[in-house]
Design a protein around this motif. Structure first.
Motif, short mmCIF file in Angstrom:
data_model
loop_
_atom_site.label_atom_id
_atom_site.label_comp_id
_atom_site.label_asym_id
_atom_site.label_seq_id
_atom_site.Cartn_x
_atom_site.Cartn_y
_atom_site.Cartn_z
N SER A 137 13.95 1.40 -15.58
CA SER A 137 15.00 1.21 -14.59
C SER A 137 14.63 1.76 -13.22
O SER A 137 15.32 1.51 -12.24
N GLU A 138 13.53 2.49 -13.13
CA GLU A 138 13.16 3.13 -11.86
C GLU A 138 12.22 2.28 -11.03
O GLU A 138 11.82 2.69 -9.94
N TYR A 139 11.88 1.12 -11.50
CA TYR A 139 11.00 0.22 -10.77
C TYR A 139 11.82 -0.92 -10.19
O TYR A 139 12.76 -1.43 -10.80
N TYR A 145 3.51 -6.32 -18.11
CA TYR A 145 4.20 -6.53 -16.84
C TYR A 145 3.72 -5.56 -15.79
O TYR A 145 3.53 -4.37 -16.07
N CYS A 146 3.59 -6.06 -14.59
CA CYS A 146 3.29 -5.24 -13.42
C CYS A 146 4.62 -4.90 -12.74
O CYS A 146 5.53 -5.75 -12.71
N ALA A 147 4.73 -3.69 -12.20
CA ALA A 147 5.96 -3.27 -11.55
C ALA A 147 5.66 -2.43 -10.32
O ALA A 147 4.63 -1.75 -10.26
N ALA A 148 6.59 -2.46 -9.36
CA ALA A 148 6.43 -1.70 -8.12
C ALA A 148 7.64 -0.81 -7.89
O ALA A 148 8.78 -1.23 -8.07
N ASP A 149 7.37 0.43 -7.46
CA ASP A 149 8.41 1.39 -7.09
C ASP A 149 8.29 1.64 -5.60
O ASP A 149 7.31 2.25 -5.15
N ILE A 150 9.28 1.18 -4.84
CA ILE A 150 9.17 1.26 -3.38
C ILE A 150 9.34 2.69 -2.86
O ILE A 150 8.98 2.98 -1.72
N ARG A 151 9.84 3.60 -3.70
CA ARG A 151 10.02 4.98 -3.26
C ARG A 151 8.74 5.80 -3.39
O ARG A 151 8.65 6.89 -2.88
N GLY A 152 7.77 5.26 -4.13
CA GLY A 152 6.45 5.90 -4.17
C GLY A 152 6.29 7.05 -5.13
O GLY A 152 5.36 7.84 -5.00
N TYR A 153 7.20 7.17 -6.11
CA TYR A 153 7.05 8.23 -7.09
C TYR A 153 6.33 7.72 -8.34
O TYR A 153 6.45 6.56 -8.69
N ARG A 156 0.81 -1.22 0.00
CA ARG A 156 0.00 0.00 0.00
C ARG A 156 0.84 1.27 0.00
O ARG A 156 0.32 2.36 -0.17
N SER A 157 2.16 1.16 0.17
CA SER A 157 3.02 2.34 0.13
C SER A 157 3.75 2.47 -1.20
O SER A 157 4.48 3.44 -1.42
N TYR A 158 3.56 1.52 -2.12
CA TYR A 158 4.30 1.53 -3.38
C TYR A 158 3.51 2.20 -4.49
O TYR A 158 2.29 2.03 -4.60
N THR A 159 4.23 2.90 -5.36
CA THR A 159 3.66 3.22 -6.66
C THR A 159 3.63 1.94 -7.47
O THR A 159 4.60 1.17 -7.48
N MET A 160 2.53 1.71 -8.17
CA MET A 160 2.41 0.53 -9.03
C MET A 160 2.23 0.96 -10.47
O MET A 160 1.62 2.01 -10.75
#
Length: 124
Positions: free
Chosen positions: A109-111, A95-103, A30-34
């Protein structure tokens, strides 16, 4: 570690709709950008859509804006991609991807985490 599992791909005709799902492990979802990306044969992986951790901000590639809708259900640890008015050029592995920094970002490369992909084929 975050695991992402996509589902919902398939073979459809032009003009049809599909809904992709991506189930994520871990409470931190719930804290990730998807985001959703796609890769067609012989082409580079490209950004499709992204959604902020609370779901209040979205971003779309110009090629899908107005036809695709990204959404998420944090209670179910799932992100969705509703695809309407599909075209043959939408054919790709999604593809599904997650960015843990939330941007909200569009670069591959940012995921940080990726699913295994699900095939979408649109016939004309």
């Amino acid at each position: 570690q975050v695991q992402l599992v996509e589902s919902g791909g398939g073979l459809v005709q032009a003009g049809d709709s599909l809904r992709l799902s991506c189930a994520a492990s871990g409470r931190a979802f719930r804290s990730y950008t998807m985001a959703w990306f796609r890769q067609a044969p012989g082409k580079e992986r490209e950004f499709v859509a992204a959604i902020s951790w609370r779901g209040e901000t979205t971003n779309y590639a110009a090629s899908v804006k107005g036809r695709f809708t990204i959404s998420r259900d944090n209670a179910k640890n799932t992100v969705y991609l509703q695809m309407d008015s599909l075209k043959p050029e939408d054919t790709a592995v999604y593809y599904c991807a997650a960015d843990i920094r939330g941007y909200i970002r569009v670069g591959v490369s940012e995921y940080d985490y990726w699913g295994q992909g699900t095939q979408v084929t649109v016939s004309s």
